[in-house]
Structures are given as structure tokens and as C-alpha cells.
Design an enzyme around this catalytic site. Structure first.
Site, PDB file in Angstrom:
ATOM      1  N   ASP A 152       7.183  -2.727  -7.379  1.00 25.99           N
ATOM      2  CA  ASP A 152       5.832  -1.937  -6.874  1.00 25.99           C
ATOM      3  C   ASP A 152       5.851  -1.917  -5.441  1.00 25.99           C
ATOM      4  O   ASP A 152       4.890  -2.051  -4.726  1.00 25.99           O
ATOM      5  CB  ASP A 152       4.699  -2.777  -7.513  1.00 25.99           C
ATOM      6  N   GLU A 153       6.926  -2.526  -4.547  1.00 24.18           N
ATOM      7  CA  GLU A 153       6.756  -2.808  -3.078  1.00 24.18           C
ATOM      8  C   GLU A 153       8.013  -2.332  -2.292  1.00 24.18           C
ATOM      9  O   GLU A 153       9.295  -2.604  -2.993  1.00 24.18           O
ATOM     10  CB  GLU A 153       6.588  -3.916  -3.282  1.00 24.18           C
ATOM     11  N   ASP A 172       2.893  -0.904  -0.891  1.00 18.87           N
ATOM     12  CA  ASP A 172       2.471  -1.810  -1.991  1.00 18.87           C
ATOM     13  C   ASP A 172       1.524  -1.109  -2.967  1.00 18.87           C
ATOM     14  O   ASP A 172       0.229  -0.831  -2.633  1.00 18.87           O
ATOM     15  CB  ASP A 172       1.948  -3.219  -1.356  1.00 18.87           C
TER      16      ASP A 172
END
Length: 368
Positions: free
Chosen positions: A116-117, A22
Site C-alpha cells: 500500500d505504499e 500511501d
């Protein structure tokens, strides 16, 4: 950083090695990286207009209580010095591809959740590293070296605990939850830190006396079913550190949506139309972030007695912009009137997705 206990994550007995990566305040961190004048300042990525919404907030802004999905007017009230920055989703997508390339050097089993993860199954890893913790450390170092950005990582034997671990000591953290730690760790976890328990569910659980994982574990499946319906089986399992969901590579997203449960029920069309604004902002930001457009708009309405309805409209061409999404959503809402009961939740989703912008922005017919 937690000690490297990941030899306990060996696949014997069917246990997997799962990592959750993350990026820390991704959009805001990119803007601070690219503009030194923003470093150390509270910034919000998103629209600053009256009906705008925060897409991401820097840690400096979070210290004032600014959060993603918060209306811009609320964020500015909490932090008068807040600097709003227009999103650059093309830049975020390009950096996300760099990060994805780093992940692919270690495993082919990657489940992206957002730009983003991502979840990774590294039960077997491509570099032959000795542990999942070593893989997570190598990934974090490579991301920092190639992008100048910071990623947090959680390592565990299932997706739920890997996600909990990545959030546990953010930012710039690597945390491991082994099988030996898992059940006791979950028992001591505040219910608000459970992935899948949002603010509304958290409030409901607290009203029932469920404050920690231990409290949740003490409730029977039958009791949870009465209060939480289809989500009960998930809560019952994760309270025991159990999550059988596999990491799904190449997962195809079928829809993008958002919804809000109101603090007070509403009945007036004007009130519901106003409350749709931040929801539409969030849905459209999700479309831009993933470079997706959709042809089918679905409105979800849940009433005060928990009965819900959905109304959908399929269009001849993908929705071209946020204004188009708003026009269609408001038309569907208008057609749902008159309402017999007050409304406690409203949501919008886009489906029939495809990659890339619509070919040509145009007025969408609302009568089909």
C-alpha cells in the site's frame, strides 16, 4: 491541499521531485469497500484469537486507539464493538498491482515499500505534467476511479520529507513541502512524527529533552552518536531537511522481520516465548502480504546493557506456515539459554527469500 509550489522543486541545483503514495487504511478500506455492512464501523483486519494481532485498523477503529501490530486482546478492550475480519492477501495483492500500474504510467522510478505504499521519483514524468503536485493529483484521481480507494500523497525534494508530507494531513490528503519550506517545517515538527523515530526512540529522545526537530537540530553529531549509534547520522541530516537517499527502482527485499523493545526487561524463557507471539504474527503477515517465503530464521536478542546477539538457522526448505516459524524461533531461543543478563528487545527475521508459498507444508527439522 497545499498550494502548487512545486515549480520550486525544479531539478536545477540537483533537487529531485519525490512523491510518497500511501493508501489510507488499505486492508481495512478494501474490506469496507467489498462489504457495505462494514462501512462506517470500527474494523480490524487480523486474527481475533487470544494471541492474534491487528494487521490494519479502519479509521473508525483508530478513533478508539486501535493500531496495527496491537494484540487483539488489547484492541478489543479499547473498542468492544470492534469487528475482526480475516485478511485476504490475495485480494490486497491484486489491488496493489492495479495501483502499481497507475504509478508506472507516470514514472519508471518506483520504490515499493509495501503493498500500500511507494516512493516515486518524478523529476521527469511520463505524462509531461507541469509539476510534481500535478502528478500526485493525477495519481490519486486514477487510483480512486479504478479501485474505489483513497490514497494520500506527499510531495517534496527528498524521501524523508515526502513521507512526512503524506502523513501530515491524512486521510485523503495531498501535501507539498518545498525547498523553501523544508528546514523550517522540520524544526517545528514533533519528534514523534519523524519517519524512523519509533515509540521507544521517541521516548528516549524526549527523556533527553528532544521534543521537536529544532531540539534535534541543536544536538551535535557527536552527541547523537553517543545516544543513538549508527542512526545518529540519519537523525542529524533529516533534522536539517537533508536526505540523500535515492528512490530505488526494483529494490530487492532481502529479509522480512519485526522486533519489540519491552517496557520491562525479562529473563524467563516462558516470558520471552510469550512475547514472541505478536512479533511472529507480524513477520508472517509480511510474508503473506508480499507472497514471500524464507529458509533462514534469525533471532535477535538485545540485553539490558545494550549488547546484542543474533542466532540463525537455515533450513532445507522455506518455512511453510506461521506455526513452522514459531517452532524454529522457539528452538533458537531455547538454545540461547541460559542468559547472563535480562533482555530488553527481541526480534525475528526471515531471509533467503523467494516468491510464492512453500511447495509442500511439512514438519521442519530443528536439529540442523
Amino acid at each position: 491541499m497545499s498550494p502548487d509550489l512545486s515549480p520550486d522543486l525544479a531539478p536545477a541545483g540537483g533537487l529531485r521531485k519525490v512523491i510518497h503514495i500511501d493508501m489510507d487504511a488499505f486492508y481495512a478500506s478494501v474490506e469496507q469497500r467489498d462489504d457495505p455492512g462494514l462501512q462506517g464501523r470500527p474494523i480490524a483486519v487480523g486474527g481475533s484469537r487470544e494471541r492474534g494481532v491487528v494487521a490494519a485498523a479502519s479509521y473508525e477503529a483508530r478513533a478508539f486507539g486501535v493500531r496495527s501490530a496491537m494484540p487483539a486482546v488489547t484492541a478489543r478492550r479499547l473498542c468492544p464493538d470492534l469487528v475482526f475480519v480475516k485478511p485476504r492477501f490475495d485480494v490486497y495483492r491484486a489491488i496493489s498491482e492495479e495501483i502499481r500500474a497507475v504509478l508506472a504510467e507516470h514514472t519508471a522510478v518506483i520504490e515499493p515499500v509495501a503493498l500500500d505504499e511507494a516512493y516515486l521519483d518524478v523529476t521527469k514524468n511520463r505524462q509531461g505534467l507541469p509539476s510534481a503536485t500535478a502528478v500526485a493529483g493525477a495519481i490519486r484521481a486514477a487510483i480512486r476511479a479504478r479501485t474505489g480507494l483513497v490514497a494520500s500523497a506527499g510531495v517534496s525534494y527528498n524521501k524523508f520529507l515526502a513521507k512526512v508530507a503524506s502523513d501530515y494531513r491524512k486521510p485523503d490528503a495531498l501535501f507539498v513541502i518545498t525547498p523553501a519550506m523544508g528546514p523550517a517545517f522540520v524544526e517545528d515538527l514533533a519528534i514523534g512524527r519523524f519517519h524512523g523515530v519509533g515509540p521507544v526512540t521517541e521516548a528516549k529522545m524526549k527523556s533527553l529533552g528532544i521534543l521537536t526537530g529544532r531540539d534535534l537540530k541543536a544536538r551535535s553529531l557527536e552527541e547523537l552518536l553517543r545516544h543513538f549509534g549508527s542512526a545518529a547520522a540519519y537523525y542529524h541530516a533529516v533534522a536539517r531537511g537533508i536526505d540523500e537517499r535515492p528512490v530505488r527502482a526494483h529494490r530487492i527485499r532481502k529479509s522480512i522481520g519485526a522486533e519489540t523493545t519491552f517496557a520491562e526487561d525479562a529473563t524467563a524463557y516462558e516470558t520471552l516465548a510469550e512475547r514472541l507471539g505478536p512479533i511472529l504474527d507480524k513477520v508472517w503477515a509480511g510474508c503473506l502480504a508480499r507472497d514471500l517465503r524464507g529458509r533462514t530464521v534469525t533471532l535477535k536478542v538485545k540485553f539490558s546493557d545494550f549488547e546484542q546477539i543474533t542466532r540463525a538457522r537455515s533450513l532445507p526448505a522455506p518455512v511453510a506456515d506461521r506455526d513452522g516459524l514459531e517452532r524454529v524461533s522457539l528452538a533458537i531461543l531455547r538454545d540461547a539459554f541460559p542468559l547472563r543478563r535480562s533482555v530488553r528487545l527481541i526480534g525475528v527475521s526471515l531471509s533467503a527469500l523467494h516468491h510464492g508459498p512453500a511447495e509442500e507444508p511439512r514438519q521442519l527439522g530443528l536439529g540442523i
